[in-house]
Design an enzyme around this catalytic site. Sequence first.
Site, PDB file in Angstrom:
ATOM      1  N   ASN A  52      -9.086  17.432 -45.096  1.00 30.92           N
ATOM      2  CA  ASN A  52      -9.774  17.638 -43.818  1.00 30.92           C
ATOM      3  C   ASN A  52      -8.802  17.894 -42.664  1.00 30.92           C
ATOM      4  O   ASN A  52      -7.749  17.253 -42.592  1.00 30.92           O
ATOM      5  CB  ASN A  52     -10.621  16.410 -43.484  1.00 30.92           C
ATOM      6  CG  ASN A  52     -11.722  16.184 -44.500  1.00 30.92           C
ATOM      7  OD1 ASN A  52     -12.301  17.141 -45.017  1.00 30.92           O
ATOM      8  ND2 ASN A  52     -11.991  14.930 -44.803  1.00 30.92           N
TER       9      ASN A  52
ATOM     10  N   GLU B 260      -9.398  18.054 -35.248  1.00 31.57           N
ATOM     11  CA  GLU B 260     -10.692  17.522 -34.794  1.00 31.57           C
ATOM     12  C   GLU B 260     -10.492  16.403 -33.787  1.00 31.57           C
ATOM     13  O   GLU B 260     -11.166  16.331 -32.756  1.00 31.57           O
ATOM     14  CB  GLU B 260     -11.498  16.985 -35.995  1.00 31.57           C
ATOM     15  CG  GLU B 260     -11.963  18.087 -36.938  1.00 31.57           C
ATOM     16  CD  GLU B 260     -12.498  17.527 -38.251  1.00 31.57           C
ATOM     17  OE1 GLU B 260     -12.912  16.358 -38.293  1.00 31.57           O
ATOM     18  OE2 GLU B 260     -12.486  18.272 -39.239  1.00 31.57           O
TER      19      GLU B 260
ATOM     20  N   ASN C  71       0.824  -1.218   0.000  1.00 32.67           N
ATOM     21  CA  ASN C  71       0.000   0.000   0.000  1.00 32.67           C
ATOM     22  C   ASN C  71       0.854   1.263   0.000  1.00 32.67           C
ATOM     23  O   ASN C  71       0.577   2.208  -0.738  1.00 32.67           O
ATOM     24  CB  ASN C  71      -0.950   0.008   1.203  1.00 32.67           C
ATOM     25  CG  ASN C  71      -1.939  -1.148   1.148  1.00 32.67           C
ATOM     26  OD1 ASN C  71      -1.989  -1.864   0.143  1.00 32.67           O
ATOM     27  ND2 ASN C  71      -2.701  -1.343   2.203  1.00 32.67           N
TER      28      ASN C  71
ATOM     29  N   HIS D  45     -19.250  36.139 -29.864  1.00 34.57           N
ATOM     30  CA  HIS D  45     -20.382  35.405 -30.458  1.00 34.57           C
ATOM     31  C   HIS D  45     -20.078  34.969 -31.888  1.00 34.57           C
ATOM     32  O   HIS D  45     -20.988  34.831 -32.700  1.00 34.57           O
ATOM     33  CB  HIS D  45     -21.661  36.251 -30.448  1.00 34.57           C
ATOM     34  CG  HIS D  45     -21.941  36.914 -29.139  1.00 34.57           C
ATOM     35  ND1 HIS D  45     -22.674  36.321 -28.139  1.00 34.57           N
ATOM     36  CD2 HIS D  45     -21.530  38.111 -28.642  1.00 34.57           C
ATOM     37  CE1 HIS D  45     -22.733  37.139 -27.094  1.00 34.57           C
ATOM     38  NE2 HIS D  45     -22.036  38.226 -27.372  1.00 34.57           N
TER      39      HIS D  45
ATOM     40  N   GLN E  89      -6.770   0.501  -7.379  1.00 35.35           N
ATOM     41  CA  GLN E  89      -5.900  -0.012  -8.441  1.00 35.35           C
ATOM     42  C   GLN E  89      -6.329   0.519  -9.815  1.00 35.35           C
ATOM     43  O   GLN E  89      -5.540   0.532 -10.755  1.00 35.35           O
ATOM     44  CB  GLN E  89      -5.924  -1.548  -8.407  1.00 35.35           C
ATOM     45  CG  GLN E  89      -5.033  -2.191  -9.436  1.00 35.35           C
ATOM     46  CD  GLN E  89      -4.892  -3.676  -9.212  1.00 35.35           C
ATOM     47  OE1 GLN E  89      -4.218  -4.093  -8.278  1.00 35.35           O
ATOM     48  NE2 GLN E  89      -5.536  -4.475 -10.046  1.00 35.35           N
TER      49      GLN E  89
ATOM     50  N   LYS F  71     -11.314  16.738 -51.128  1.00 32.28           N
ATOM     51  CA  LYS F  71     -11.261  17.080 -49.710  1.00 32.28           C
ATOM     52  C   LYS F  71      -9.863  17.050 -49.105  1.00 32.28           C
ATOM     53  O   LYS F  71      -9.034  16.203 -49.424  1.00 32.28           O
ATOM     54  CB  LYS F  71     -12.136  16.109 -48.919  1.00 32.28           C
ATOM     55  CG  LYS F  71     -13.605  16.282 -49.212  1.00 32.28           C
ATOM     56  CD  LYS F  71     -14.206  17.405 -48.412  1.00 32.28           C
ATOM     57  CE  LYS F  71     -14.498  16.859 -47.065  1.00 32.28           C
ATOM     58  NZ  LYS F  71     -15.424  17.615 -46.295  1.00 32.28           N
TER      59      LYS F  71
ATOM     60  N   LYS G  72      -4.302   3.882 -11.947  1.00 33.01           N
ATOM     61  CA  LYS G  72      -3.161   4.040 -12.849  1.00 33.01           C
ATOM     62  C   LYS G  72      -3.562   4.143 -14.313  1.00 33.01           C
ATOM     63  O   LYS G  72      -2.975   4.907 -15.072  1.00 33.01           O
ATOM     64  CB  LYS G  72      -2.173   2.886 -12.628  1.00 33.01           C
ATOM     65  CG  LYS G  72      -1.340   3.104 -11.369  1.00 33.01           C
ATOM     66  CD  LYS G  72      -0.524   1.898 -10.980  1.00 33.01           C
ATOM     67  CE  LYS G  72      -1.353   0.861 -10.280  1.00 33.01           C
ATOM     68  NZ  LYS G  72      -1.955   1.335  -8.999  1.00 33.01           N
TER      69      LYS G  72
HETATM   70  N1  ARG Z   1      -1.615  -3.503  -7.173  1.00 34.93           N
HETATM   71  C1  ARG Z   1      -2.074  -2.647  -6.139  1.00 34.93           C
HETATM   72  C2  ARG Z   1      -2.468  -1.297  -6.703  1.00 34.93           C
HETATM   73  O1  ARG Z   1      -2.029  -0.968  -7.752  1.00 34.93           O
HETATM   74  C3  ARG Z   1      -0.994  -2.457  -5.136  1.00 34.93           C
HETATM   75  C4  ARG Z   1      -1.472  -2.412  -3.730  1.00 34.93           C
HETATM   76  C5  ARG Z   1      -2.105  -3.679  -3.400  1.00 34.93           C
HETATM   77  N2  ARG Z   1      -2.453  -3.772  -2.032  1.00 34.93           N
HETATM   78  C6  ARG Z   1      -3.340  -4.671  -1.592  1.00 34.93           C
HETATM   79  N3  ARG Z   1      -3.558  -4.687  -0.347  1.00 34.93           N
HETATM   80  N4  ARG Z   1      -3.941  -5.483  -2.408  1.00 34.93           N
HETATM   81  O2  ARG Z   1      -3.206  -0.550  -6.131  1.00 34.93           O
END
Ligand code: ARG
Length: 458
Positions: free
Chosen positions: A284, A289, A109, A155, A321, A282, A324
């Site tokens: 474009n 866009e 964590n 406008h 999770q 054309k 990311k």
């Molecule tokens: N793979 C997890 C994440 O990206 C890492 C932390 C996982 N911790 C857990 N207690 N399962 O968030």
Amino acid sequence: MALWSGRFSKDPDQLVLEYDACIGVGERMAEQDIRGSLAHARMLGEQGIIPKADAEAIVKGLEGILEDVRAGKVSWSVDAEDIHMNVETLLTERIGEAGKRLHTGRSRNDQVALDNHMITMDQCRKTVSLLKELIALLLDTAKQHVNTPMPGYTHLQHAQPVTLAHHLMAYVQMFLRDAKRFAFTFEMADEMPLGSGALAATTYPLDRERVADLLGFSCITENSLDGVSSRDYFLDYIYAASCCMMHLSRFCEELVLWNSSEFRFVEMDDAFATGSSIMPQKKNPDIAELMRGKTGRVYGDLMALLTVMKGLPLSYNKDMQEDKERFWDAADTLNQSLAVFAAMFATLTFRTDVMHKSSLDGFANATDCADYLVRHGVAFRDAHRIVGELVAYCLDTGKSLDQLTLEEYLRFDPAFGDDIYGAISLETCVGARNVPGGPAPEAVEAAIASAEKKLAAL
Ligand code: ARG
């Protein structure tokens, strides 16, 4: 077998392995994960928490893995779930028993929090450097066009004339603010969370400041629950990215308009346009866009992560999770868009003759005509009405204000004299707006100099 298999009587179901794993996106932070582990291991050895020899073996092993990662020689496995357990498993395979001591006083964590902080800081650096390139390019172009008139709009109707430089400098201001937002995000991420443990820190005498120093952080997080619970820094980045995409998108929208045969203010380079599969004529502006479209996608990343976070009790929950993919999607989309936009802008052709001609249309000098009357003693509200009547007269007779004779002017107000023509010329209309922040060439030159200073300080 999972690193946490001790209390389990079965391996995870294959469906679970695939659903739960995040190595796909996790491998993008292998570098940060290993650098974090290197600092942690060094500190553990220095504090005597693990034997010095083991710390040295871990450092050597991790350095080898880092080298192999950089050379693209490591393949990660879904079975080890995430990047953290992949690295630890590989380390123990390579150096044996000592590898098992790396995770002392640490949880995934706080480990993932550390990696997240580090990738945010890295991406802030990258985004700011792309923004700097774009700002420099806009400044260069602006310098060439401080005397190029173009219609200013409200406008989407002709309003008052400005210059191309003034218009471009508006975007420079936006991108300078964006760069500031990423600098702020960097500051938000610049707190070292390792030592927060799973949620309640640790009983080992960790030297958290030392780890922060080794990794180049300027301080440590000050609450272990918050240290593992927060994803604010990701959200700050994605908000800053959303705002920057919004600016790019508005610019793209203008380029699409300006590139149309109705405007013809710019021509996109062939390398930054695409054709039609059916209509041979054309060309474009697809790239502009598409960038407008991708802006929606980055807003989606922001909403998605805000929504993931909103109902979570402290501290870590697996929902997090999902963070990311949203972060990387926003960062990749923005960074790619900034690079593509700069390349597209650098190859644009500005049709300054068309802009100039268009600036003369649409009564963009009507305000200046009213201001002329004010200077000759007429109250502004009356002047506004008189010029309104003049415009209506011009529309009826198919003339522009500068085409009226003095005799015609005098029919509307006795204050008009033959200096009216100079007062409503394009050059006067732009040049007279000479307050700081205004479109007059002198004011724009000052704004360019000020922006150059800000750019140099980024
Ligand atoms: N793979 C997890 C994440 O990206 C890492 C932390 C996982 N911790 C857990 N207690 N399962 O968030």
